[in-house]
Design a protein around this motif. Structure first.
Motif, PDB file in Angstrom:
ATOM      1  N   SER A 138      54.780 -19.513  -6.162  1.00 35.83           N
ATOM      2  CA  SER A 138      55.555 -19.530  -7.403  1.00 35.83           C
ATOM      3  C   SER A 138      56.438 -20.772  -7.481  1.00 35.83           C
ATOM      4  O   SER A 138      56.609 -21.370  -8.547  1.00 35.83           O
ATOM      5  N   HIS A 139      56.976 -21.161  -6.344  1.00 36.76           N
ATOM      6  CA  HIS A 139      57.853 -22.336  -6.269  1.00 36.76           C
ATOM      7  C   HIS A 139      57.122 -23.599  -6.703  1.00 36.76           C
ATOM      8  O   HIS A 139      57.681 -24.454  -7.403  1.00 36.76           O
ATOM      9  N   PHE A 140      55.849 -23.737  -6.330  1.00 37.21           N
ATOM     10  CA  PHE A 140      55.095 -24.949  -6.626  1.00 37.21           C
ATOM     11  C   PHE A 140      54.370 -24.903  -7.966  1.00 37.21           C
ATOM     12  O   PHE A 140      54.126 -25.933  -8.581  1.00 37.21           O
ATOM     13  N   THR A 141      53.983 -23.703  -8.422  1.00 35.33           N
ATOM     14  CA  THR A 141      53.173 -23.596  -9.639  1.00 35.33           C
ATOM     15  C   THR A 141      53.970 -23.239 -10.885  1.00 35.33           C
ATOM     16  O   THR A 141      53.516 -23.455 -12.010  1.00 35.33           O
ATOM     17  N   GLY A 142      55.160 -22.652 -10.698  1.00 32.84           N
ATOM     18  CA  GLY A 142      55.951 -22.220 -11.850  1.00 32.84           C
ATOM     19  C   GLY A 142      55.562 -20.850 -12.364  1.00 32.84           C
ATOM     20  O   GLY A 142      56.171 -20.331 -13.303  1.00 32.84           O
ATOM     21  N   LEU A 143      54.536 -20.210 -11.768  1.00 34.96           N
ATOM     22  CA  LEU A 143      54.169 -18.847 -12.153  1.00 34.96           C
ATOM     23  C   LEU A 143      55.232 -17.878 -11.654  1.00 34.96           C
ATOM     24  O   LEU A 143      55.932 -18.164 -10.678  1.00 34.96           O
ATOM     25  N   ASN A 144      55.331 -16.718 -12.332  1.00 30.86           N
ATOM     26  CA  ASN A 144      56.308 -15.751 -11.843  1.00 30.86           C
ATOM     27  C   ASN A 144      55.783 -15.078 -10.577  1.00 30.86           C
ATOM     28  O   ASN A 144      54.611 -15.192 -10.214  1.00 30.86           O
ATOM     29  N   LEU A 145      56.658 -14.322  -9.907  1.00 33.57           N
ATOM     30  CA  LEU A 145      56.330 -13.749  -8.604  1.00 33.57           C
ATOM     31  C   LEU A 145      55.177 -12.757  -8.698  1.00 33.57           C
ATOM     32  O   LEU A 145      54.282 -12.734  -7.843  1.00 33.57           O
ATOM     33  N   GLY A 146      55.187 -11.935  -9.734  1.00 29.93           N
ATOM     34  CA  GLY A 146      54.130 -10.939  -9.899  1.00 29.93           C
ATOM     35  C   GLY A 146      52.765 -11.578 -10.072  1.00 29.93           C
ATOM     36  O   GLY A 146      51.776 -11.140  -9.473  1.00 29.93           O
ATOM     37  N   GLN A 147      52.697 -12.638 -10.888  1.00 24.52           N
ATOM     38  CA  GLN A 147      51.422 -13.344 -11.102  1.00 24.52           C
ATOM     39  C   GLN A 147      50.939 -13.997  -9.807  1.00 24.52           C
ATOM     40  O   GLN A 147      49.751 -13.950  -9.479  1.00 24.52           O
ATOM     41  N   SER A 148      51.867 -14.588  -9.080  1.00 22.11           N
ATOM     42  CA  SER A 148      51.511 -15.254  -7.825  1.00 22.11           C
ATOM     43  C   SER A 148      50.965 -14.251  -6.811  1.00 22.11           C
ATOM     44  O   SER A 148      49.958 -14.506  -6.139  1.00 22.11           O
ATOM     45  N   LEU A 149      51.633 -13.101  -6.707  1.00 18.37           N
ATOM     46  CA  LEU A 149      51.202 -12.078  -5.760  1.00 18.37           C
ATOM     47  C   LEU A 149      49.834 -11.521  -6.145  1.00 18.37           C
ATOM     48  O   LEU A 149      48.979 -11.277  -5.283  1.00 18.37           O
ATOM     49  N   LEU A 150      49.618 -11.343  -7.451  1.00 18.85           N
ATOM     50  CA  LEU A 150      48.336 -10.823  -7.934  1.00 18.85           C
ATOM     51  C   LEU A 150      47.201 -11.793  -7.603  1.00 18.85           C
ATOM     52  O   LEU A 150      46.110 -11.379  -7.193  1.00 18.85           O
ATOM     53  N   ILE A 151      47.439 -13.092  -7.767  1.00 16.89           N
ATOM     54  CA  ILE A 151      46.418 -14.100  -7.469  1.00 16.89           C
ATOM     55  C   ILE A 151      46.066 -14.091  -5.980  1.00 16.89           C
ATOM     56  O   ILE A 151      44.890 -14.064  -5.598  1.00 16.89           O
ATOM     57  N   ILE A 152      47.094 -14.080  -5.133  1.00 14.94           N
ATOM     58  CA  ILE A 152      46.859 -14.122  -3.686  1.00 14.94           C
ATOM     59  C   ILE A 152      46.140 -12.855  -3.214  1.00 14.94           C
ATOM     60  O   ILE A 152      45.134 -12.929  -2.487  1.00 14.94           O
ATOM     61  N   ASP A 153      46.629 -11.690  -3.625  1.00 16.83           N
ATOM     62  CA  ASP A 153      45.984 -10.429  -3.230  1.00 16.83           C
ATOM     63  C   ASP A 153      44.569 -10.337  -3.810  1.00 16.83           C
ATOM     64  O   ASP A 153      43.662  -9.794  -3.174  1.00 16.83           O
ATOM     65  N   GLY A 154      44.398 -10.863  -5.030  1.00 21.30           N
ATOM     66  CA  GLY A 154      43.079 -10.854  -5.650  1.00 21.30           C
ATOM     67  C   GLY A 154      42.070 -11.660  -4.842  1.00 21.30           C
ATOM     68  O   GLY A 154      40.922 -11.242  -4.667  1.00 21.30           O
ATOM     69  N   ILE A 155      42.495 -12.822  -4.342  1.00 17.96           N
ATOM     70  CA  ILE A 155      41.622 -13.660  -3.514  1.00 17.96           C
ATOM     71  C   ILE A 155      41.220 -12.923  -2.236  1.00 17.96           C
ATOM     72  O   ILE A 155      40.055 -12.948  -1.821  1.00 17.96           O
ATOM     73  N   ILE A 156      42.184 -12.215  -1.638  1.00 22.61           N
ATOM     74  CA  ILE A 156      41.902 -11.469  -0.404  1.00 22.61           C
ATOM     75  C   ILE A 156      40.897 -10.343  -0.665  1.00 22.61           C
ATOM     76  O   ILE A 156      39.937 -10.151   0.088  1.00 22.61           O
ATOM     77  N   VAL A 157      41.112  -9.600  -1.750  1.00 26.62           N
ATOM     78  CA  VAL A 157      40.226  -8.480  -2.079  1.00 26.62           C
ATOM     79  C   VAL A 157      38.815  -8.974  -2.418  1.00 26.62           C
ATOM     80  O   VAL A 157      37.818  -8.384  -1.975  1.00 26.62           O
ATOM     81  N   ILE A 158      38.716 -10.060  -3.196  1.00 25.26           N
ATOM     82  CA  ILE A 158      37.396 -10.611  -3.547  1.00 25.26           C
ATOM     83  C   ILE A 158      36.670 -11.106  -2.290  1.00 25.26           C
ATOM     84  O   ILE A 158      35.459 -10.904  -2.132  1.00 25.26           O
ATOM     85  N   SER A 159      37.426 -11.710  -1.373  1.00 23.99           N
ATOM     86  CA  SER A 159      36.836 -12.159  -0.106  1.00 23.99           C
ATOM     87  C   SER A 159      36.267 -10.978   0.669  1.00 23.99           C
ATOM     88  O   SER A 159      35.170 -11.062   1.246  1.00 23.99           O
ATOM     89  N   ALA A 160      37.014  -9.874   0.663  1.00 24.46           N
ATOM     90  CA  ALA A 160      36.532  -8.664   1.339  1.00 24.46           C
ATOM     91  C   ALA A 160      35.260  -8.145   0.684  1.00 24.46           C
ATOM     92  O   ALA A 160      34.372  -7.607   1.352  1.00 24.46           O
ATOM     93  N   GLY A 161      35.166  -8.307  -0.635  1.00 22.74           N
ATOM     94  CA  GLY A 161      33.966  -7.882  -1.345  1.00 22.74           C
ATOM     95  C   GLY A 161      32.743  -8.644  -0.880  1.00 22.74           C
ATOM     96  O   GLY A 161      31.665  -8.058  -0.698  1.00 22.74           O
ATOM     97  N   PHE A 162      32.885  -9.958  -0.658  1.00 27.31           N
ATOM     98  CA  PHE A 162      31.767 -10.761  -0.167  1.00 27.31           C
ATOM     99  C   PHE A 162      31.415 -10.402   1.285  1.00 27.31           C
ATOM    100  O   PHE A 162      30.243 -10.387   1.667  1.00 27.31           O
ATOM    101  N   ILE A 163      32.442 -10.117   2.083  1.00 25.68           N
ATOM    102  CA  ILE A 163      32.211  -9.854   3.502  1.00 25.68           C
ATOM    103  C   ILE A 163      31.697  -8.437   3.742  1.00 25.68           C
ATOM    104  O   ILE A 163      30.780  -8.224   4.542  1.00 25.68           O
ATOM    105  N   PHE A 164      32.286  -7.453   3.042  1.00 27.95           N
ATOM    106  CA  PHE A 164      31.918  -6.053   3.259  1.00 27.95           C
ATOM    107  C   PHE A 164      30.999  -5.531   2.154  1.00 27.95           C
ATOM    108  O   PHE A 164      29.795  -5.485   2.296  1.00 27.95           O
ATOM    109  N   ASP A 165      31.625  -5.155   1.039  1.00 28.39           N
ATOM    110  CA  ASP A 165      30.892  -4.476  -0.027  1.00 28.39           C
ATOM    111  C   ASP A 165      31.772  -4.523  -1.269  1.00 28.39           C
ATOM    112  O   ASP A 165      32.976  -4.248  -1.195  1.00 28.39           O
ATOM    113  N   PHE A 166      31.198  -4.833  -2.432  1.00 28.79           N
ATOM    114  CA  PHE A 166      32.008  -4.934  -3.643  1.00 28.79           C
ATOM    115  C   PHE A 166      32.461  -3.566  -4.150  1.00 28.79           C
ATOM    116  O   PHE A 166      33.444  -3.463  -4.883  1.00 28.79           O
TER     117      PHE A 166
END
Length: 278
Positions: A138-166
Motif C-alpha cells: 500500500s505504501h508503494f502503490t497508493g492502494l488502500n490496505l484492504g485492496q492490497s491484502l486482497l491482491i496478495i492473498d489472491g495471488i497465494i490462493v491462485i498459486s495454490a490452485g495451480f499447485i493443488f486443485d482449483f
C-alpha cells in the motif's frame, strides 16, 4: 496487568488459529491466504514443518516492515508471530484428530481461524505475515490496505490452485470470507441493537414518547425534503433488539404516515449500552 491480559488474549487467539491450521486447513490443502497459506504449500512440496516455515517467512517480512514503515509494529506483533508458529508445530505433537472433509474443514476452519485472528486483533496483536506485506504494498502503490491484502492473498490462493486443485482454491476463497466475518464478529459483536431514523410530521410527540416510555435518548437532526423543499426535524435513536416492536408501536400510534428506517447497530458504546472498558 493490562499487558499480561493482552498477551494472554493473543496467546488464546494463536491457539485457535493453530488448531484451525492443524485440524482443518493443512490436512485438506486449504490455502486461505497469508503466510500460513504459503507454509501449507511448501509443506506439501518439501515436507517442511508448517510452524517453522511460517516463522522463517515472517522474519524477513517483519524486518522489511520495520525498515520501510518504521518500528510501529512493536512487541505484540513479534510475540504473536512467534507464538503462532510455535503452537502450529507444537499441537502436531499431540496428534489432534484431523478432519478430511473439505466442506466441513472450510466452514469450521474459517470460523475458528477468524475467531482466533479477531481475538489477537482485539488485544492489540498481530500474527505478522501478509498484514505487513499489505502495508508495504500500500505504501508503494497508493492502494488502500484492504485492496492490497486482497491482491496478495489472491495471488497465494491462485498459486495454490495451480499447485493443488482449483476446486480447493475455491474452498480456500470461502475460508477467507468466513474468516473475515468471524473477525468482525469478535471485533463488533452480534447486532443486538438497532438504530432508527424517523421521518414524521409529529417528531416532538414521537420523541417525547420514546424518552418516557422506552427511556431511550433521542437526537434531532434538521434536514430538508428535496421534493417539497420544506425543512423538517428527523429523529435518531438507538434501542435494543427487544425494544424494536415497542418503538414501531409508538411511532405508528403517533403518526401512521411516518417513514422509518431501522438498521443494525453492530456496536453501541456509552450510557444505557456497553461500557467503553469492556
Amino acid at each position: 496487568m493490562k499487558k499480561i491480559i493482552d498477551l494472554l488474549g493473543i496467546t488464546l487467539g494463536a491457539v485457535l488459529i493453530a488448531v484451525s491450521i492443524d485440524v482443518f486447513l493443512a490436512p485438506n490443502k486449504l490455502v486461505g491466504g497469508g503466510v500460513s497459506g504459503i507454509a501449507i504449500i511448501l509443506y506439501y512440496i518439501f515436507r517442511s514443518p508448517v510452524g517453522i516455515t511460517m516463522l522463517l517467512l515472517n522474519m524477513p517480512i517483519f524486518v522489511l516492515g520495520i525498515k520501510i514503515l518504521g518500528s510501529s509494529f512493536g512487541f505484540k506483533t513479534l510475540y504473536g508471530t512467534f507464538i503462532l508458529s510455535l503452537f502450529v508445530d507444537l499441537l502436531n505433537l499431540f496428534k489432534l484428530p484431523v478432519i478430511k472433509d473439505p466442506i466441513i474443514a472450510t466452514v469450521y476452519g474459517g470460523i475458528l481461524g477468524g475467531l482466533g485472528l479477531g481475538i489477537v486483533f482485539k488485544y492489540g496483536g498481530s500474527t505478522g505475515g501478509t498484514d505487513i506485506l499489505a502495508q508495504v504494498f500500500s505504501h508503494f502503490t497508493g492502494l488502500n490496505l484492504g485492496q492490497s491484502l486482497l491482491i496478495i492473498d489472491g495471488i497465494i490462493v491462485i498459486s495454490a490452485g495451480f499447485i493443488f486443485d482449483f476446486v480447493l482454491a475455491l474452498y480456500a476463497l470461502l475460508v477467507i470470507f468466513i474468516q473475515g466475518y468471524s473477525i468482525d464478529l469478535v471485533q463488533q459483536g452480534l447486532s443486538y441493537t438497532k438504530a432508527a431514523l424517523i421521518f414524521s410530521d409529529r417528531p416532538r410527540d414521537i420523541g417525547e414518547k420514546i424518552l418516557k416510555e422506552l427511556g431511550r435518548g433521542v437526537t434531532v437532526f434538521y434536514g430538508m425534503g428535496l421534493y417539497t423543499g420544506k425543512e423538517r426535524e428527523i429523529l435518531y435513536c438507538v434501542v435494543s433488539q427487544s425494544e424494536v416492536g415497542r418503538l414501531k408501536e409508538i411511532i405508528h400510534k403517533s403518526d401512521p404516515k411516518a417513514f422509518v428506517v431501522i438498521t443494525p447497530a453492530h456496536e453501541v458504546l456509552g450510557e444505557g449500552f456497553k461500557s467503553f472498558k469492556q
